[in-house]
Design a protein around this motif. Structure first.
Motif, PDB file in Angstrom:
ATOM      1  N   LEU A   1       0.857  -1.177   0.000  1.00 34.34           N
ATOM      2  CA  LEU A   1       0.000   0.000   0.000  1.00 34.34           C
ATOM      3  C   LEU A   1       0.891   1.224   0.000  1.00 34.34           C
ATOM      4  N   GLY A   2       0.534   2.232  -0.785  1.00 32.46           N
ATOM      5  CA  GLY A   2       1.348   3.444  -0.828  1.00 32.46           C
ATOM      6  C   GLY A   2       0.488   4.691  -0.749  1.00 32.46           C
ATOM      7  N   ARG A   3       1.111   5.796  -0.389  1.00 29.76           N
ATOM      8  CA  ARG A   3       0.432   7.083  -0.300  1.00 29.76           C
ATOM      9  C   ARG A   3       0.870   7.917  -1.496  1.00 29.76           C
ATOM     10  N   GLU A   4      -0.070   8.621  -2.095  1.00 28.92           N
ATOM     11  CA  GLU A   4       0.288   9.488  -3.207  1.00 28.92           C
ATOM     12  C   GLU A   4       1.015  10.714  -2.679  1.00 28.92           C
ATOM     13  N   VAL A   5       2.103  11.068  -3.360  1.00 23.69           N
ATOM     14  CA  VAL A   5       2.895  12.239  -3.001  1.00 23.69           C
ATOM     15  C   VAL A   5       3.264  12.981  -4.276  1.00 23.69           C
ATOM     16  N   GLU A   6       3.868  14.148  -4.113  1.00 25.60           N
ATOM     17  CA  GLU A   6       4.322  14.912  -5.270  1.00 25.60           C
ATOM     18  C   GLU A   6       5.355  14.107  -6.049  1.00 25.60           C
ATOM     19  N   GLU A   7       5.357  14.319  -7.368  1.00 21.99           N
ATOM     20  CA  GLU A   7       6.309  13.611  -8.217  1.00 21.99           C
ATOM     21  C   GLU A   7       7.736  13.896  -7.749  1.00 21.99           C
ATOM     22  N   GLY A   8       8.539  12.832  -7.684  1.00 24.11           N
ATOM     23  CA  GLY A   8       9.927  12.955  -7.266  1.00 24.11           C
ATOM     24  C   GLY A   8      10.143  12.734  -5.778  1.00 24.11           C
ATOM     25  N   GLU A   9       9.061  12.716  -4.983  1.00 20.64           N
ATOM     26  CA  GLU A   9       9.185  12.454  -3.556  1.00 20.64           C
ATOM     27  C   GLU A   9       9.103  10.953  -3.291  1.00 20.64           C
ATOM     28  N   PHE A  10       9.680  10.548  -2.173  1.00 23.46           N
ATOM     29  CA  PHE A  10       9.573   9.151  -1.766  1.00 23.46           C
ATOM     30  C   PHE A  10       8.123   8.853  -1.416  1.00 23.46           C
ATOM     31  N   ASN A  11       7.641   7.686  -1.821  1.00 29.92           N
ATOM     32  CA  ASN A  11       6.263   7.275  -1.583  1.00 29.92           C
ATOM     33  C   ASN A  11       6.191   6.460  -0.290  1.00 29.92           C
ATOM     34  N   PRO A  12       5.704   7.062   0.823  1.00 27.67           N
ATOM     35  CA  PRO A  12       5.555   6.272   2.049  1.00 27.67           C
ATOM     36  C   PRO A  12       4.680   5.052   1.765  1.00 27.67           C
ATOM     37  N   ASN A  13       5.052   3.915   2.351  1.00 31.44           N
ATOM     38  CA  ASN A  13       4.340   2.686   2.009  1.00 31.44           C
ATOM     39  C   ASN A  13       4.353   1.704   3.162  1.00 31.44           C
ATOM     40  N   VAL A  14       3.437   0.746   3.065  1.00 30.47           N
ATOM     41  CA  VAL A  14       3.400  -0.388   3.989  1.00 30.47           C
ATOM     42  C   VAL A  14       3.319  -1.649   3.141  1.00 30.47           C
TER      43      VAL A  14
END
Length: 126
Positions: free
Chosen positions: A6-19
């Motif tokens: 599962l991931g969280r949407e973030v701005e392009e180029g940022e790390f995608n926090p995930n589980v």
């Protein structure tokens, strides 16, 4: 092993926090202590590893363990991982269930609570 991510949407180029949740079949005699020691063994060689916290945790009514650590990831970013481990008895075998949440150190102030909420929501079919 059976993974679910599962991931969280973030701005392009940022790390995608995930589980990431991984379920692996193991021998019934493997203990929670064994499984947690293996997590710590895998974390140990990571560059600039710092164990931040950890301990016992209940995972859907079962005893579990968790550890949170930071380390230098790819691209120079400092990553924080929170790993929860539980062993689910299944008669002659067991299932090892691990949830690993990852974010950057800069995202940690807001992402840590989201990651823990996802980890807290885990339900195990028994």
């Amino acid at each position: 092993a059976l993974p679910l991510a599962l991931g969280r949407e973030v701005e392009e180029g940022e790390f995608n926090p995930n589980v990431i949740v991984v379920v692996s079949r193991i021998r019934a005699e493997q203990t929670l202590d064994d499984a947690h020691a293996e997590v710590l063994r895998k974390l140990k060689p990571l560059p600039r590893l710092r164990q931040l916290d950890g301990g016992d945790v209940e995972v859907d009514g079962l005893p579990g363990r968790w550890v949170e650590a930071s380390f230098k990831g790819g691209g120079g970013a400092v990553l924080v991982q929170s790993v929860r481990t539980v062993v689910v008895p299944r008669g002659p075998v067991a299932d090892l269930v691990q949830t690993t949440g990852t974010c950057t150190l800069l995202q940690h102030p807001w992402a840590a609570d989201e990651i823990r909420a996802v980890q807290d929501s885990l339900r195990i079919d028994r």
